[in-house]
Scaffold this motif. Structure first.
Motif, PDB file in Angstrom:
ATOM      1  N   ASN A 126       0.840  -1.215   0.000  1.00  0.00           N
ATOM      2  CA  ASN A 126       0.000   0.000   0.000  1.00  0.00           C
ATOM      3  C   ASN A 126       0.873   1.262   0.000  1.00  0.00           C
ATOM      4  O   ASN A 126       0.515   2.275  -0.595  1.00  0.00           O
ATOM      5  CB  ASN A 126      -1.009  -0.009   1.157  1.00  0.00           C
ATOM      6  CG  ASN A 126      -0.383  -0.170   2.530  1.00  0.00           C
ATOM      7  OD1 ASN A 126       0.808  -0.452   2.644  1.00  0.00           O
ATOM      8  ND2 ASN A 126      -1.171   0.002   3.572  1.00  0.00           N
ATOM      9  N   THR A 127       2.043   1.189   0.627  1.00  0.00           N
ATOM     10  CA  THR A 127       2.945   2.344   0.622  1.00  0.00           C
ATOM     11  C   THR A 127       3.469   2.592  -0.789  1.00  0.00           C
ATOM     12  O   THR A 127       3.554   3.739  -1.248  1.00  0.00           O
ATOM     13  CB  THR A 127       4.136   2.108   1.586  1.00  0.00           C
ATOM     14  OG1 THR A 127       3.611   1.741   2.851  1.00  0.00           O
ATOM     15  CG2 THR A 127       5.003   3.335   1.728  1.00  0.00           C
ATOM     16  N   GLU A 128       3.816   1.505  -1.480  1.00  0.00           N
ATOM     17  CA  GLU A 128       4.285   1.638  -2.867  1.00  0.00           C
ATOM     18  C   GLU A 128       3.205   2.302  -3.726  1.00  0.00           C
ATOM     19  O   GLU A 128       3.487   3.187  -4.533  1.00  0.00           O
ATOM     20  CB  GLU A 128       4.616   0.232  -3.417  1.00  0.00           C
ATOM     21  CG  GLU A 128       4.908   0.162  -4.906  1.00  0.00           C
ATOM     22  CD  GLU A 128       6.310   0.636  -5.269  1.00  0.00           C
ATOM     23  OE1 GLU A 128       7.123   0.868  -4.356  1.00  0.00           O
ATOM     24  OE2 GLU A 128       6.576   0.775  -6.489  1.00  0.00           O
ATOM     25  N   ARG A 129       1.967   1.878  -3.517  1.00  0.00           N
ATOM     26  CA  ARG A 129       0.879   2.432  -4.323  1.00  0.00           C
ATOM     27  C   ARG A 129       0.663   3.915  -3.991  1.00  0.00           C
ATOM     28  O   ARG A 129       0.413   4.729  -4.901  1.00  0.00           O
ATOM     29  CB  ARG A 129      -0.410   1.645  -4.061  1.00  0.00           C
ATOM     30  CG  ARG A 129      -1.585   2.034  -4.948  1.00  0.00           C
ATOM     31  CD  ARG A 129      -1.223   1.977  -6.421  1.00  0.00           C
ATOM     32  NE  ARG A 129      -2.380   1.994  -7.299  1.00  0.00           N
ATOM     33  CZ  ARG A 129      -2.314   2.249  -8.593  1.00  0.00           C
ATOM     34  NH1 ARG A 129      -1.154   2.512  -9.171  1.00  0.00           N
ATOM     35  NH2 ARG A 129      -3.402   2.232  -9.340  1.00  0.00           N
ATOM     36  N   ILE A 130       0.754   4.250  -2.716  1.00  0.00           N
ATOM     37  CA  ILE A 130       0.548   5.659  -2.352  1.00  0.00           C
ATOM     38  C   ILE A 130       1.710   6.512  -2.863  1.00  0.00           C
ATOM     39  O   ILE A 130       1.517   7.652  -3.295  1.00  0.00           O
ATOM     40  CB  ILE A 130       0.344   5.794  -0.823  1.00  0.00           C
ATOM     41  CG1 ILE A 130      -1.052   5.283  -0.454  1.00  0.00           C
ATOM     42  CG2 ILE A 130       0.527   7.233  -0.345  1.00  0.00           C
ATOM     43  CD1 ILE A 130      -2.211   5.991  -1.149  1.00  0.00           C
ATOM     44  N   ASP A 131       2.928   5.967  -2.839  1.00  0.00           N
ATOM     45  CA  ASP A 131       4.063   6.714  -3.410  1.00  0.00           C
ATOM     46  C   ASP A 131       3.769   7.064  -4.867  1.00  0.00           C
ATOM     47  O   ASP A 131       4.074   8.158  -5.341  1.00  0.00           O
ATOM     48  CB  ASP A 131       5.350   5.887  -3.334  1.00  0.00           C
ATOM     49  CG  ASP A 131       5.971   5.952  -1.940  1.00  0.00           C
ATOM     50  OD1 ASP A 131       5.622   6.892  -1.190  1.00  0.00           O
ATOM     51  OD2 ASP A 131       6.776   5.072  -1.600  1.00  0.00           O
ATOM     52  N   GLU A 132       3.163   6.091  -5.566  1.00  0.00           N
ATOM     53  CA  GLU A 132       2.833   6.322  -6.971  1.00  0.00           C
ATOM     54  C   GLU A 132       1.730   7.368  -7.095  1.00  0.00           C
ATOM     55  O   GLU A 132       1.778   8.252  -7.958  1.00  0.00           O
ATOM     56  CB  GLU A 132       2.379   5.006  -7.586  1.00  0.00           C
ATOM     57  CG  GLU A 132       2.311   5.064  -9.070  1.00  0.00           C
ATOM     58  CD  GLU A 132       2.256   3.676  -9.666  1.00  0.00           C
ATOM     59  OE1 GLU A 132       2.842   2.746  -9.106  1.00  0.00           O
ATOM     60  OE2 GLU A 132       1.603   3.543 -10.705  1.00  0.00           O
ATOM     61  N   ALA A 133       0.742   7.269  -6.201  1.00  0.00           N
ATOM     62  CA  ALA A 133      -0.354   8.249  -6.230  1.00  0.00           C
ATOM     63  C   ALA A 133       0.178   9.652  -5.944  1.00  0.00           C
ATOM     64  O   ALA A 133      -0.231  10.635  -6.582  1.00  0.00           O
ATOM     65  CB  ALA A 133      -1.421   7.872  -5.209  1.00  0.00           C
TER      66      ALA A 133
END
Ligand code: SF4
Ligand code: SF4
Length: 712
Positions: free
Chosen positions: A644-651
């Motif tokens: 989820n952190t990876e996805r938020i970094d992308e967001a």
């Protein structure tokens, strides 16, 4: 000529004997697997679909072309080999007659031109592959390379062999032009160029070159044939078969029921001593499963998209398949031995391989490490990417089923969830009495089904455990209910009679608990006469729409974003209040990749005045998981970066004011990651994660009075 005939035919007989022996061995190995009558039946029922997939996937190379550069290179090479079958016929014909030409078409200049065109196209494809491999060299790129873990030496050897096929072809054709044996008067431009280079050597030298290179061409092709049957390039022969018998949904969508000896397992009668419970040994895979293993091209497309691999976990869908394949091949003599006596005669290495547990750590010499098995989020990216339709999620689930149901070996933290499902009907163990609490926060009454659903009630709103019990997800539930009410859609809920669909249990591998919950829900729904269902959770949506039919539950299921988009389009909901925000939408895997619902949430956002939609780098079919699927919501994430952190970094790269989604689990996972980012000062305090329904309810013109609790 005699030399040509003797050498050419001798090479052919030897090569066909070696390759045929290997193919027979592979066939016998595949047949040691479990039967899969459902695959044959599906093909028998839908032969047109089978033919269509051969056209689109095999000849059209649809999935390969999703990656433009390597896709085009593969397309050229694939079609080059198809077209160059003509030149193989010509080479064999030239063994018997120096002036051989294919009957009817053998002197057409256009055929000579097309053959040369594709010979050159294959060279272009090879050069492209070489550049791709050099640029993604795993020695330099490490885990980032999609070839990390692939057999790169064999891949280079294949490129060299294909080059030799084309090189020998052009040389013998060039020599034929100079000896007068070439069947085409003109058009074969590349052969003419080579002929021009060879002409100064004189006619007798060209005659010798012609014979030598015809034999060399045949030798290289036959060498390639043998190599193919012993390497990953086996996919040239078996990928069409694997595609033909594949399940087809791009992200796999539904899990299949457990089968033993080809029959669906009935838990009332199943006997673990006689029946196969999931996959505990490699031979518990069906023949289709074993075919999957042999078909992998080691391209690494699946690995490059896998959220577990990308965030540093040990799971690579490619290496999982390769590890199973290597084990199956090494264990093959044991599986193919006809008797216990024959097994006793086997080498110690084979006996040791046969004893390896399929799932187990390095301490027990396991084939698949438990951390690999339990890292999967069932996101479907691997299946979606795989150009040869390998069904990774089915294999992972089958192994999980065996671990859970027979070995009782699974992440300890998930046992509470399974117990809660069994005893209380929801993963948190909050019980049915809490399922109606959200309704008390609305300013209108939500009808609860008691007995048969009324004729005047169009939809059953399936709230889901998170939607009923999790505080953040409850906001979505209230927003959906408010919007349905505003639009005048007649709906009711099951309230306390609703139980978990069983999705987390099934994705964990506990088919027993899944089937218990599913049967209970289907009974409730069927008794109420439910036909149309709105689901706000993509996991519930997927399970009810695609898996409940396996148990006799057939309903028309729609996700709330699909219905809300339609209501907006029909003018039953009118977004008027501007939301002046930059918003990026996160595709839930079970809504997007598994069920292909990409457009409705985006259409809703497009209708809200003021919204500036901004796509993330990975979106739609390439969307990146939030980390909650595959029952990962209920397991600790101890290895690597949090998904989820990876996805938020992308967001955060899109600098959003809001992140929207369409799934309660994504909402929670992304919300947690945003909170962590806010604490570390990496995200602005105002950033929030909301469901698309929450956005719409904020903007929509009400026809009634809103209660304070409904908009959030
Ligand atoms: S389903 Fe997703 S997490 Fe699981 S192996 Fe495939 S890509 Fe990786
Ligand atoms: S499983 Fe499919 S996508 Fe993955 S490496 Fe093998 S062929 Fe490529």
């Amino acid at each position: 000529m005699a030399l040509r005939i003797v050498v050419g035919l001798a090479l052919t007989v030897i090569a066909f004997a070696i390759a045929g022996h290997r193919l027979w061995w592979l066939y016998r190995l595949a047949m040691t697997g479990q039967p899969a009558p459902e695959r044959i039946e599906a093909l028998r029922k839908h032969p047109g679909r089978g033919a269509q997939t051969q056209v689109t996937e095999v000849f059209g190379q649809r999935k390969l072309l999703q990656w433009t550069v390597p896709g085009v290179a593969h397309f050229l090479t694939f079609w080059g080999f198809i077209i160059l079958l003509l030149t193989i016929i010509e080479a064999y014909g030239a063994l018997f007659s120096k002036t051989f030409a294919i009957p009817l078409i053998g002197h057409w200049a256009v055929i000579g031109f097309v053959e040369d065109l594709f010979a050159v196209a294959v060279l272009v494809g090879l050069a492209t592959f070489a550049v791709i491999r050099l640029r993604s060299d795993p020695k330099r790129e490490g885990r980032k390379s999609r070839f990390s873990g692939s057999h790169t030496g064999a891949a280079w050897l294949v490129l060299a062999m294909i080059f030799l096929v084309i090189a020998t072809l052009l040389v013998y054709r060039g020599a034929q032009i100079n000896t007068g044996d070439f069947p085409y008067p003109h058009g074969a431009f590349a052969s003419q160029l080579v002929g021009h280079w060879l002409a100064p050597l004189g006619k007798s030298a060209n005659m010798a070159i012609e014979t030598a290179f015809i034999l060399a061409q045949i030798a290289v092709i036959l060498g390639f044939l043998i190599f193919v049957t012993y390497s990953k390039h086996l996919h040239i022969f078996i990928a069409p078969l694997n595609v033909l018998f594949s399940r087809r949904p791009d992200g796999l969508r539904d899990l299949q029921p457990m089968r033993s000896d080809g029959k669906v397992l009935d838990f009332e009668e199943a006997d673990p001593d006689n029946d196969v419970f999931g996959v505990g040994k490699v031979e518990d895979l069906s023949w289709k499963g074993l075919l999957d293993l042999a078909t992998c091209t080691e391209c690494g497309r699946c690995q490059s998209q896998c959220p577990a691999w990308v965030t540093g976990k040990p799971l690579s869908p490619k290496m999982l398949i390769l590890d199973l394949r290597d084990h199956a091949f090494a264990k093959a003599p044991y599986l193919l031995a006809g008797s216990d006596e024959a097994r006793e005669e086997l080498s110690d290495a084979v006996k040791l391989e046969a004893q390896r547990p399929l799932v187990g750590g390095a301490d027990v010499n396991g084939v698949i490490d438990p951390d690999v098995l339990w890292s999967c989020t069932n996101c479907g990216a691997c299946v979606n990417e795989c150009p040869v339709d390998i069904e990774h999620i089915d294999h992972i689930t089958s192994m999980r089923r065996h671990q859970v149901l027979i070995e009782s070996e699974f992440p300890a933290e998930a046992s509470g969830m399974l117990k809660n499902l069994e005893n209380k009907g929801d993963p948190w163990g909050m019980g049915e009495s809490k399922r109606s609490d959200w309704m008390t926060e609305l300013d209108f009454e939500v009808p609860v089904v008691a007995g048969p659903i009324g004729e005047d009630v169009e939809y059953l709103f399936w709230v889901g455990c998170a939607g009923a019990l999790e505080d953040r997800a409850k906001k979505t539930t209230k927003a959906v209910a408010q919007l349905l009410h505003t639009a005048g859609v007649s709906f009711a809920v099951l309230g306390p009679a609703e139980a978990c669909t069983g999705d987390p249990a099934r994705r964990m591998g506990n088919e027993f608990v899944f089937s218990m919950l599913a049967q209970q829900n289907i009974e409730t729904l069927n008794e109420a006469g439910v036909r149309k269902i709105i689901a706000s959770c993509p996991h519930c949506f997927n399970t009810i729409a695609n898996e409940y039919p396996q148990l006799g539950g057939n309903y028309e299921v729609i996700h709330h974003t699909q219905l809300l988009a339609r209501l907006v389009e029909e003018g039953k909901l009118t977004p008027v209040t501007p939301i002046e925000e930059k918003i990026t939408y996160h595709d839930p895997c079970f809504l997007g990749r598994h069920n292909k619902v990409y457009t409705p949430p985006r259409e809703i956002m497009a209708q809200v005045p003021g919204v500036q939609a901004q796509e993330m780098h990975r979106c739609k079919e390439r969307g990146f998981c939030c980390g909650a699927g595959g029952a990962r919501m209920w397991m600790e994430e101890r290895i690597g970066k949090r998904i989820n952190t990876e996805r938020i970094d992308e967001a955060l790269h899109t600098d959003p004011d809001t992140i929207s989604t369409g799934c309660p689990f994504c909402l929670v996972m992304l919300g947690d990651a945003v909170s962590a980012k806010k604490s570390s000062g990496e995200a602005k305090e105002s950033l929030e994660v909301v469901d698309v329904a929450q956005l719409l309810v904020r903007s929509v013109a009400r026809t009634d009075t809103a209660a304070p609790g409904t908009s959030e």
